[in-house]
Enzyme design. Structure first.
Site, PDB file in Angstrom:
ATOM      1  N   HIS A  30       0.875  -1.169   0.000  1.00  0.00           N
ATOM      2  CA  HIS A  30       0.000   0.000   0.000  1.00  0.00           C
ATOM      3  C   HIS A  30       0.915   1.222   0.000  1.00  0.00           C
ATOM      4  O   HIS A  30       1.983   1.206   0.619  1.00  0.00           O
ATOM      5  CB  HIS A  30      -0.896  -0.005   1.247  1.00  0.00           C
ATOM      6  CG  HIS A  30      -1.813   1.170   1.346  1.00  0.00           C
ATOM      7  ND1 HIS A  30      -2.774   1.430   0.403  1.00  0.00           N
ATOM      8  CD2 HIS A  30      -1.905   2.163   2.276  1.00  0.00           C
ATOM      9  CE1 HIS A  30      -3.445   2.516   0.747  1.00  0.00           C
ATOM     10  NE2 HIS A  30      -2.924   2.996   1.876  1.00  0.00           N
ATOM     11  N   HIS A  42      -3.243   9.210   1.741  1.00  0.00           N
ATOM     12  CA  HIS A  42      -3.363   7.945   1.011  1.00  0.00           C
ATOM     13  C   HIS A  42      -4.814   7.606   0.709  1.00  0.00           C
ATOM     14  O   HIS A  42      -5.742   8.210   1.240  1.00  0.00           O
ATOM     15  CB  HIS A  42      -2.718   6.811   1.821  1.00  0.00           C
ATOM     16  CG  HIS A  42      -3.464   6.473   3.089  1.00  0.00           C
ATOM     17  ND1 HIS A  42      -3.833   5.179   3.399  1.00  0.00           N
ATOM     18  CD2 HIS A  42      -3.910   7.238   4.123  1.00  0.00           C
ATOM     19  CE1 HIS A  42      -4.460   5.162   4.562  1.00  0.00           C
ATOM     20  NE2 HIS A  42      -4.520   6.387   5.018  1.00  0.00           N
ATOM     21  N   CYS A 130      -3.826   3.018  -5.095  1.00  0.00           N
ATOM     22  CA  CYS A 130      -3.073   3.829  -4.140  1.00  0.00           C
ATOM     23  C   CYS A 130      -1.691   4.212  -4.653  1.00  0.00           C
ATOM     24  O   CYS A 130      -1.190   5.318  -4.385  1.00  0.00           O
ATOM     25  CB  CYS A 130      -2.949   3.089  -2.812  1.00  0.00           C
ATOM     26  SG  CYS A 130      -2.124   1.466  -2.942  1.00  0.00           S
TER      27      CYS A 130
END
Length: 201
Positions: A30, A42, A130
């Site tokens: 991530h 994020h 992401c």
């Protein structure tokens, strides 16, 4: 080094605009962008109903190998690194060397961040994720290097265009009057501005 110590190390060394990688044991990461003072920007879970929240919690119990399951609608959030949901065994680090991209000047990074913070998007793991977001904010180009079978260091133009459409241009509006320098010719009362003489009153 346990996860808490990793977070402390990142906070003590990261600079604004650095890429933050949350590396999961399953081999997937991530990504976010460091925003200073221990915060990261994020892709995160969007505001949702109690039913959806319960369903998401159930899935994460069944599949405890990733952080928040980003399903459907997501939201760009500013969150403390220490509060980002990660699975057991995850690592967090500054990683600016994973992509063949040059960072933008700090003011451009801030402009993208400000435009995209709190925006809601439909998350697409292959074309709008992401990593696309983090690399776009840092460099102006969306890129993801963890998609199997895809070329590395190749810009995802679709994602870049979608993010860019929300970021205001830095160009001066056409109706804005610019102040031009003037000067007076010695021994006269003539004032010049960008080559044009202005007669005295």
């Amino acid at each position: 080094m346990d996860y808490k110590e990793q977070v402390e190390q990142v906070v003590s060394s990261a600079q604004f605009g650095d890429l933050i990688e949350f590396s999961y044991p399953i081999g997937y990461s991530h990504w976010g962008v460091y925003d200073g003072d221990g915060y990261v920007i994020h892709f995160a879970v969007a505001d949702e109903t109690q039913v959806m929240s319960s369903f998401r919690g159930f899935l994460q119990t069944v599949f405890p190998v990733c952080g928040d399951l980003l399903l459907g609608e997501t939201k760009i959030r500013r969150q403390l690194l220490s509060e980002v949901n990660v699975p057991k065994g995850a690592r967090v680090l500054v990683n600016n060397n994973q992509h063949d991209l040059q960072p933008s000047p700090e003011d451009e990074i801030r402009r993208r961040r400000d435009a995209l913070l709190d925006q809601e998007f439909t998350y697409k793991i292959l074309t709008f994720n992401c990593e696309h977001f983090a690399t776009f904010v840092r460099s102006g180009k969306a890129m993801c290097n963890q998609i199997p079978g895809k070329s590395k260091n190749k810009e995802c133009e679709e994602a870049t265009e979608q993010f860019s459409s929300l970021v205001p241009s830095t160009l001066v509006p056409s109706n804005t009057e610019l102040s031009m320098p003037t000067f007076t010719l010695p021994g006269t009362r003539l004032t010049f501005s960008t080559g044009n003489a202005v007669a005295p009153d």
